[in-house]
Structures are given as C-alpha cells and as structure tokens.
Design a protein around this motif. Structure first.
Motif, short mmCIF file in Angstrom:
data_model
loop_
_atom_site.label_atom_id
_atom_site.label_comp_id
_atom_site.label_asym_id
_atom_site.label_seq_id
_atom_site.Cartn_x
_atom_site.Cartn_y
_atom_site.Cartn_z
N UNK A 207 0.82 -1.22 0.00
CA UNK A 207 0.00 0.00 0.00
C UNK A 207 0.85 1.26 0.00
N UNK A 208 1.90 1.26 0.81
CA UNK A 208 2.79 2.42 0.87
C UNK A 208 3.47 2.63 -0.49
N UNK A 209 3.94 1.56 -1.09
CA UNK A 209 4.65 1.65 -2.37
C UNK A 209 3.74 2.17 -3.48
N UNK A 210 2.47 1.76 -3.44
CA UNK A 210 1.56 2.11 -4.54
C UNK A 210 0.79 3.41 -4.33
N UNK A 211 0.48 3.76 -3.05
CA UNK A 211 -0.38 4.94 -2.83
C UNK A 211 -0.03 5.70 -1.56
N UNK A 212 1.18 5.54 -1.06
CA UNK A 212 1.60 6.30 0.11
C UNK A 212 0.88 5.86 1.38
N UNK A 213 0.78 6.78 2.33
CA UNK A 213 0.16 6.48 3.63
C UNK A 213 -1.30 6.07 3.49
N UNK A 214 -2.12 6.76 2.67
CA UNK A 214 -3.50 6.29 2.52
C UNK A 214 -3.57 4.85 1.98
N UNK A 215 -2.68 4.51 1.06
CA UNK A 215 -2.63 3.15 0.53
C UNK A 215 -2.27 2.14 1.59
N UNK A 216 -1.31 2.51 2.44
CA UNK A 216 -0.92 1.61 3.53
C UNK A 216 -2.09 1.34 4.46
N UNK A 217 -2.82 2.39 4.80
CA UNK A 217 -3.97 2.24 5.71
C UNK A 217 -5.07 1.40 5.05
N UNK A 218 -5.38 1.68 3.81
CA UNK A 218 -6.45 0.97 3.11
C UNK A 218 -6.09 -0.50 2.90
N UNK A 219 -4.86 -0.79 2.47
CA UNK A 219 -4.45 -2.18 2.25
C UNK A 219 -4.43 -2.96 3.56
N UNK A 220 -3.91 -2.34 4.60
CA UNK A 220 -3.86 -3.01 5.90
C UNK A 220 -5.27 -3.26 6.42
N UNK A 221 -6.12 -2.27 6.33
CA UNK A 221 -7.50 -2.44 6.77
C UNK A 221 -8.21 -3.51 5.94
N UNK A 222 -8.01 -3.50 4.64
CA UNK A 222 -8.62 -4.51 3.78
C UNK A 222 -8.15 -5.91 4.12
N UNK A 223 -6.89 -6.05 4.50
CA UNK A 223 -6.33 -7.36 4.85
C UNK A 223 -6.83 -7.84 6.20
N UNK A 224 -7.03 -6.92 7.14
CA UNK A 224 -7.38 -7.28 8.51
C UNK A 224 -8.89 -7.45 8.71
N UNK A 225 -9.67 -6.62 8.07
CA UNK A 225 -11.11 -6.60 8.32
C UNK A 225 -11.81 -7.95 8.13
N UNK A 226 -11.60 -8.66 7.02
CA UNK A 226 -12.26 -9.96 6.89
C UNK A 226 -11.85 -10.95 7.98
N UNK A 227 -10.57 -10.99 8.27
CA UNK A 227 -10.09 -11.92 9.30
C UNK A 227 -10.68 -11.59 10.66
N UNK A 228 -10.78 -10.31 10.96
CA UNK A 228 -11.36 -9.89 12.23
C UNK A 228 -12.81 -10.36 12.34
N UNK A 229 -13.60 -10.12 11.31
CA UNK A 229 -15.01 -10.52 11.33
C UNK A 229 -15.15 -12.04 11.36
#
Length: 184
Positions: free
Chosen positions: A66-88
């Motif tokens: 996420x950081x490499x492709x879209x900076x800090x917003x990308x890092x947050x979005x990719x991390x959230x996308x990766x974690x959210x399904x597993x959390x639920x």
C-alpha cells in the motif's frame, strides 16, 4: 486505485486461510498478475522487507504494498482490507467454535484444511526460490544465479545441521552475499 487496492486486500483477507505466509501468493496474484501494479521483482523485494520487520507477514506485506503504490492512505487501506475480513471471521468462528468444539465434525474440517495451508505456503516459497535462483527468467541452467544457489544451500544446511535462528541465517547470508557481490 485506492478502491481497487481495498478490494484486492479484502479478497486476500478472506481467502488467506492458514496465516500470513499463505497470503503471499494471494497478494502476488492480485498485485502482480491480475492488476499489474508491480513487477514480480518489486513484489519480492517488498516481501523480503516484510519478512524481516517485526509483525505478521501478511499485515507487513499489505502495508508495504500500500505504501509503495499509494503512500500512507494506501498503507492504511491495504492493511484495513487485509485485517477486516479476518477480524469478522475470527469473531464469528470463535463464537461457533466455543459453542460446538466438542463435535467430531469440527475437528475433521480443521484436519481437512491443513493440506491446503501447506500447499499455499509451499507455493509462496517455491515462487520466491525460483525468483532468487533464476531472477524471474525461465528456470534454465543458463539463467541460474550461482551465488544465490550457494547461499541457499549453505543456509539450508546451517538451518538443518545447527538449528540456527532465522535472524542468524538472514544476517549471515546478507553479510556474505554483500561481500561476494562487492568483490565479484
């Protein structure tokens, strides 16, 4: 692109059964093969960094991609996308597991998932090994990187013979590889 990254990592989070290493081929498929957002070499470099940093490999990978492709917003979005399904999924599974854990069918389902997890981890390892030994080219003797093959063989031998830690192996091969490439 942010929405595409979020959807990609939602899929990674949904289907990476077996932990972080099982997520690597899924991330590679989404980022390198399907969306062509990175080359395999760039992706492998990010995975190498993600393996060396503290924390779960799948979260680190998502954050670095996420950081490499879209900076800090990308890092947050990719991390959230990766974690959210597993959390639920973990919340739901924990509830049902504690309610029905004594049933034999639950144990059979868990046993049936183990081979798939091993296959996903082996696939990720083989992809990285082939990239390291052949540099992304066709696996042929002409493309073989001899230094990398030697480092791999020595590292594998040291792991099996002396049971060294991963940190010792990473540090040792890093130092030896740097010295070899500096003087060759």
């Amino acid at each position: 692109m942010i929405f595409k990254l979020f959807l990609s990592f939602i899929q990674v989070g949904l289907f990476s059964v077996g932990g972080g290493y099982a997520a690597i081929p899924l991330i590679q498929n989404q980022i390198v093969s399907i969306h062509h957002l990175m080359t395999l070499e760039e992706f492998t470099d990010l995975i190498t960094i993600a393996e060396m940093t503290p924390g779960p490999i799948s979260i680190n990978s998502a954050t670095f991609v996420g950081t490499r492709l879209a900076g800090v917003p990308g890092a947050i979005i990719c991390t959230l996308g990766c974690v959210l399904p597993a959390f639920c999924i973990c919340l739901a599974l924990a509830y049902f597991y504690y309610k029905y854990r004594q049933l034999g069918g639950v144990q059979k389902v868990l046993a049936a998932l183990r081979p798939a997890v091993v296959a996903l981890i082996a696939s990720a390892g083989l992809s990285i090994l082939l990239l390291g030994l052949f540099g992304g080219g066709a696996p042929a003797l002409a493309n073989l990187h001899v230094i990398e093959l030697g480092l791999f063989a020595v590292a594998l031998f040291a792991l099996r013979r002396w049971h060294l830690s991963a940190i010792q192996i990473i540090f040792g091969t890093g130092v030896v590889g740097t010295l070899l490439y500096a003087f060759i």
